[in-house]
Design a protein around this motif. Structure first.
Motif, mmCIF file in Angstrom:
data_model
loop_
_atom_site.group_PDB
_atom_site.id
_atom_site.type_symbol
_atom_site.label_atom_id
_atom_site.label_comp_id
_atom_site.label_asym_id
_atom_site.label_seq_id
_atom_site.Cartn_x
_atom_site.Cartn_y
_atom_site.Cartn_z
ATOM 1 N N ILE A 13 0.840 -1.206 0.000
ATOM 2 C CA ILE A 13 0.000 0.000 0.000
ATOM 3 C C ILE A 13 0.878 1.260 0.000
ATOM 4 O O ILE A 13 0.609 2.224 -0.727
ATOM 5 C CB ILE A 13 -0.964 -0.024 1.201
ATOM 6 N N ALA A 14 1.950 1.254 0.773
ATOM 7 C CA ALA A 14 2.843 2.410 0.837
ATOM 8 C C ALA A 14 3.537 2.636 -0.506
ATOM 9 O O ALA A 14 3.646 3.776 -0.986
ATOM 10 C CB ALA A 14 3.875 2.222 1.948
ATOM 11 N N ILE A 15 3.998 1.560 -1.135
ATOM 12 C CA ILE A 15 4.654 1.683 -2.444
ATOM 13 C C ILE A 15 3.657 2.170 -3.490
ATOM 14 O O ILE A 15 3.963 3.021 -4.327
ATOM 15 C CB ILE A 15 5.313 0.348 -2.849
ATOM 16 N N GLY A 16 2.448 1.657 -3.442
ATOM 17 C CA GLY A 16 1.407 2.098 -4.381
ATOM 18 C C GLY A 16 1.080 3.575 -4.210
ATOM 19 O O GLY A 16 0.919 4.306 -5.195
ATOM 20 N N ALA A 17 0.978 4.022 -2.959
ATOM 21 C CA ALA A 17 0.697 5.436 -2.711
ATOM 22 C C ALA A 17 1.851 6.309 -3.200
ATOM 23 O O ALA A 17 1.636 7.384 -3.784
ATOM 24 C CB ALA A 17 0.444 5.670 -1.227
ATOM 25 N N GLY A 18 3.073 5.863 -3.001
ATOM 26 C CA GLY A 18 4.241 6.617 -3.471
ATOM 27 C C GLY A 18 4.290 6.715 -4.981
ATOM 28 O O GLY A 18 4.574 7.767 -5.547
ATOM 29 N N LEU A 19 4.008 5.609 -5.662
ATOM 30 C CA LEU A 19 3.982 5.623 -7.128
ATOM 31 C C LEU A 19 2.873 6.523 -7.660
ATOM 32 O O LEU A 19 3.054 7.244 -8.646
ATOM 33 C CB LEU A 19 3.831 4.198 -7.667
ATOM 34 N N THR A 20 1.712 6.470 -7.019
ATOM 35 C CA THR A 20 0.598 7.317 -7.446
ATOM 36 C C THR A 20 0.953 8.796 -7.292
ATOM 37 O O THR A 20 0.697 9.603 -8.189
ATOM 38 C CB THR A 20 -0.663 6.993 -6.631
#
Length: 107
Positions: A13-20
């Motif tokens: 979830i953290a990596i996804g939020a960072g990429l977004t």
């Protein structure tokens, strides 16, 4: 739920939020061409002739190239001369040469 699975889900979830957030930052176009520039029609002051006003406006629109233009340098020099010209009405009156001689100091 196992602690390992919870840690992996949090990481995903953290990596996804960072990429977004990164993709959104790159998709926004911010550049000098989009920044509005305020250029008043009147460059200020009251030039003596209409030609001087047109020359100052032309120099303003040239931008950095105006620093190399001899006509712009001449127009700016004339504008500065008019702006900084001392006027005779604003000069304060000079005190008389003996004005401070008749002052008495009381103890």
């Amino acid at each position: 739920m196992d602690l390992k699975i919870a840690a992996r889900m949090t990481a995903v979830i953290a990596i996804g939020a960072g990429l977004t957030a990164t993709l959104m930052a790159f998709s926004q176009r911010t550049g000098p061409e989009e920044t509005p520039v305020f250029r008043p029609f009147d460059p200020g002051g009251e030039p003596e002739t209409d030609g001087a006003r047109k020359e100052l406006i032309r120099c303003r629109d040239l931008g950095a190239e105006a620093l190399k233009d001899k006509a712009c340098l001449k127009a700016w020099m004339e504008s500065r001369r008019r702006f900084f010209k001392p006027s005779d009405t604003d000069k304060p009156a000079a005190p008389a040469s003996g004005a401070g001689a008749d002052v008495t100091v009381k103890p």
